[in-house]
Design a protein around this motif. Structure first.
Motif, PDB file in Angstrom:
ATOM      1  N   PRO A   1      83.315 -11.180  16.144  1.00 16.45           N
ATOM      2  CA  PRO A   1      83.616 -11.766  17.449  1.00 16.45           C
ATOM      3  C   PRO A   1      83.899 -10.750  18.558  1.00 16.45           C
ATOM      4  O   PRO A   1      83.311 -10.827  19.624  1.00 16.45           O
ATOM      5  CB  PRO A   1      84.826 -12.644  17.195  1.00 16.45           C
ATOM      6  CG  PRO A   1      85.145 -12.563  15.762  1.00 16.45           C
ATOM      7  CD  PRO A   1      84.201 -11.620  15.110  1.00 16.45           C
ATOM      8  N   ALA A   2      84.792  -9.833  18.321  1.00 18.08           N
ATOM      9  CA  ALA A   2      85.179  -8.893  19.376  1.00 18.08           C
ATOM     10  C   ALA A   2      84.006  -8.014  19.789  1.00 18.08           C
ATOM     11  O   ALA A   2      83.744  -7.819  20.981  1.00 18.08           O
ATOM     12  CB  ALA A   2      86.357  -8.044  18.919  1.00 18.08           C
ATOM     13  N   THR A   3      83.269  -7.488  18.811  1.00 19.04           N
ATOM     14  CA  THR A   3      82.131  -6.627  19.119  1.00 19.04           C
ATOM     15  C   THR A   3      81.058  -7.393  19.879  1.00 19.04           C
ATOM     16  O   THR A   3      80.491  -6.890  20.847  1.00 19.04           O
ATOM     17  CB  THR A   3      81.539  -6.025  17.823  1.00 19.04           C
ATOM     18  OG1 THR A   3      82.580  -5.315  17.135  1.00 19.04           O
ATOM     19  CG2 THR A   3      80.410  -5.063  18.127  1.00 19.04           C
ATOM     20  N   SER A   4      80.772  -8.618  19.477  1.00 19.79           N
ATOM     21  CA  SER A   4      79.759  -9.430  20.155  1.00 19.79           C
ATOM     22  C   SER A   4      80.147  -9.734  21.593  1.00 19.79           C
ATOM     23  O   SER A   4      79.354  -9.542  22.513  1.00 19.79           O
ATOM     24  CB  SER A   4      79.528 -10.739  19.403  1.00 19.79           C
ATOM     25  OG  SER A   4      79.015 -10.500  18.135  1.00 19.79           O
ATOM     26  N   LEU A   5      81.360 -10.210  21.777  1.00 20.63           N
ATOM     27  CA  LEU A   5      81.812 -10.568  23.127  1.00 20.63           C
ATOM     28  C   LEU A   5      81.904  -9.357  24.045  1.00 20.63           C
ATOM     29  O   LEU A   5      81.411  -9.380  25.174  1.00 20.63           O
ATOM     30  CB  LEU A   5      83.159 -11.283  23.063  1.00 20.63           C
ATOM     31  CG  LEU A   5      83.139 -12.697  22.498  1.00 20.63           C
ATOM     32  CD1 LEU A   5      84.564 -13.206  22.293  1.00 20.63           C
ATOM     33  CD2 LEU A   5      82.365 -13.628  23.414  1.00 20.63           C
ATOM     34  N   LEU A   6      82.521  -8.292  23.564  1.00 19.40           N
ATOM     35  CA  LEU A   6      82.660  -7.097  24.396  1.00 19.40           C
ATOM     36  C   LEU A   6      81.319  -6.417  24.638  1.00 19.40           C
ATOM     37  O   LEU A   6      81.074  -5.881  25.723  1.00 19.40           O
ATOM     38  CB  LEU A   6      83.669  -6.129  23.777  1.00 19.40           C
ATOM     39  CG  LEU A   6      85.123  -6.601  23.817  1.00 19.40           C
ATOM     40  CD1 LEU A   6      86.030  -5.614  23.090  1.00 19.40           C
ATOM     41  CD2 LEU A   6      85.587  -6.805  25.248  1.00 19.40           C
ATOM     42  N   GLY A   7      80.441  -6.430  23.635  1.00 14.40           N
ATOM     43  CA  GLY A   7      79.101  -5.867  23.815  1.00 14.40           C
ATOM     44  C   GLY A   7      78.321  -6.619  24.881  1.00 14.40           C
ATOM     45  O   GLY A   7      77.650  -6.019  25.725  1.00 14.40           O
ATOM     46  N   LEU A   8      78.399  -7.944  24.853  1.00 10.31           N
ATOM     47  CA  LEU A   8      77.729  -8.770  25.854  1.00 10.31           C
ATOM     48  C   LEU A   8      78.286  -8.501  27.246  1.00 10.31           C
ATOM     49  O   LEU A   8      77.539  -8.315  28.204  1.00 10.31           O
ATOM     50  CB  LEU A   8      77.885 -10.254  25.511  1.00 10.31           C
ATOM     51  CG  LEU A   8      77.342 -11.244  26.539  1.00 10.31           C
ATOM     52  CD1 LEU A   8      75.847 -11.088  26.710  1.00 10.31           C
ATOM     53  CD2 LEU A   8      77.694 -12.669  26.121  1.00 10.31           C
ATOM     54  N   ILE A   9      79.593  -8.432  27.354  1.00 13.25           N
ATOM     55  CA  ILE A   9      80.228  -8.170  28.651  1.00 13.25           C
ATOM     56  C   ILE A   9      79.834  -6.784  29.166  1.00 13.25           C
ATOM     57  O   ILE A   9      79.519  -6.611  30.347  1.00 13.25           O
ATOM     58  CB  ILE A   9      81.758  -8.320  28.548  1.00 13.25           C
ATOM     59  CG1 ILE A   9      82.109  -9.799  28.327  1.00 13.25           C
ATOM     60  CG2 ILE A   9      82.458  -7.770  29.782  1.00 13.25           C
ATOM     61  CD1 ILE A   9      83.552 -10.037  27.906  1.00 13.25           C
ATOM     62  N   ALA A  10      79.811  -5.790  28.282  1.00 14.94           N
ATOM     63  CA  ALA A  10      79.435  -4.436  28.687  1.00 14.94           C
ATOM     64  C   ALA A  10      77.978  -4.376  29.129  1.00 14.94           C
ATOM     65  O   ALA A  10      77.647  -3.743  30.137  1.00 14.94           O
ATOM     66  CB  ALA A  10      79.686  -3.453  27.544  1.00 14.94           C
ATOM     67  N   TYR A  11      77.095  -5.049  28.393  1.00 13.85           N
ATOM     68  CA  TYR A  11      75.675  -5.073  28.746  1.00 13.85           C
ATOM     69  C   TYR A  11      75.481  -5.690  30.130  1.00 13.85           C
ATOM     70  O   TYR A  11      74.784  -5.145  30.986  1.00 13.85           O
ATOM     71  CB  TYR A  11      74.887  -5.849  27.689  1.00 13.85           C
ATOM     72  CG  TYR A  11      73.498  -6.209  28.118  1.00 13.85           C
ATOM     73  CD1 TYR A  11      72.527  -5.226  28.248  1.00 13.85           C
ATOM     74  CD2 TYR A  11      73.155  -7.522  28.405  1.00 13.85           C
ATOM     75  CE1 TYR A  11      71.244  -5.545  28.654  1.00 13.85           C
ATOM     76  CE2 TYR A  11      71.878  -7.854  28.813  1.00 13.85           C
ATOM     77  CZ  TYR A  11      70.931  -6.865  28.941  1.00 13.85           C
ATOM     78  OH  TYR A  11      69.670  -7.183  29.341  1.00 13.85           O
ATOM     79  N   MET A  12      76.107  -6.851  30.363  1.00 12.26           N
ATOM     80  CA  MET A  12      76.006  -7.489  31.677  1.00 12.26           C
ATOM     81  C   MET A  12      76.688  -6.611  32.735  1.00 12.26           C
ATOM     82  O   MET A  12      76.257  -6.569  33.883  1.00 12.26           O
ATOM     83  CB  MET A  12      76.641  -8.881  31.645  1.00 12.26           C
ATOM     84  CG  MET A  12      75.886  -9.893  30.813  1.00 12.26           C
ATOM     85  SD  MET A  12      74.152 -10.075  31.286  1.00 12.26           S
ATOM     86  CE  MET A  12      74.318 -10.626  32.961  1.00 12.26           C
TER      87      MET A  12
END
Length: 190
Positions: free
Chosen positions: A48-59
């Motif tokens: 969860p944390a990696t997915s959410l933070l990765g998505l936020i960082a990418y955007m």
């Protein structure tokens, strides 16, 4: 006084969905970005944390870059009408700048904004290393190394990349310096 960042709620999904406003400028996200976000969020179950933070960082990489264009355009006194984010690029729409030099400055604005964020992160990782938390490491990698790679790619002198406009700042700067020297020399003669 107008709010700097205004989040629009409720969000109405459309081909281009307005998600917020920066200095009154609407920021739109293409439906495909929302679809990709949903696929990434499906992975939340596993990490969860990696997915959410990765998505936020990418955007964030796209958003930071386009915000740099926004700031530069407004500094050059060009009206910015919108920012549009797509899966692998963004577009900041603004009125035609007064000069080619101003257009070059606006083109460099996105890369400069990325560098302001990415360079300290890259230096942190190079000198201090990654953390013991995978989610934070994903953010550091995306906002640091990935962002610098995207900025470098974007500076290729190929249309529609920013490099097709940005590199003209060199001859435009030389032209401006020569014009100023010519004016100064003309004034000294009189």
């Amino acid at each position: 006084m107008r709010k700097t960042v205004e989040v629009l709620l409720p969000i109405k999904i459309d081909k281009l969905t307005e998600v917020l406003r920066i200095n009154g400028v609407p920021v739109y996200v293409h439906w495909s970005v929302l679809l990709i976000a949903m696929f990434i969020l499906v992975n939340v179950i596993h990490s969860p944390a990696t997915s959410l933070l990765g998505l936020i960082a990418y955007m964030g990489v796209l958003f930071i870059h386009e915000s740099g264009h926004l700031i530069a355009a407004q500094r050059m006194r060009c009206e910015v009408t919108s920012i549009r984010l797509y899966p692998i690029f963004g577009i900041t729409k603004f009125e035609t700048p007064w000069s080619k030099f101003d257009h070059c400055v606006i083109a460099w604005g996105g890369v400069f904004a990325q560098a302001v964020v990415a360079v300290p992160i890259v230096l942190w990782v190079v000198f201090l290393g990654y953390t013991r938390f995978n989610a934070i490491n994903a953010v550091l990698a995306v906002l640091g190394f990935f962002s610098l790679g995207v900025a470098a790619f974007n500076l290729l002198p190929i249309s529609p990349l920013d490099g097709s406009i940005a590199w003209a700042i060199i001859p435009e700067t030389i032209k401006r310096l020569r014009d100023r020297q010519g004016i100064g020399a003309a004034r000294r003669r009189f």
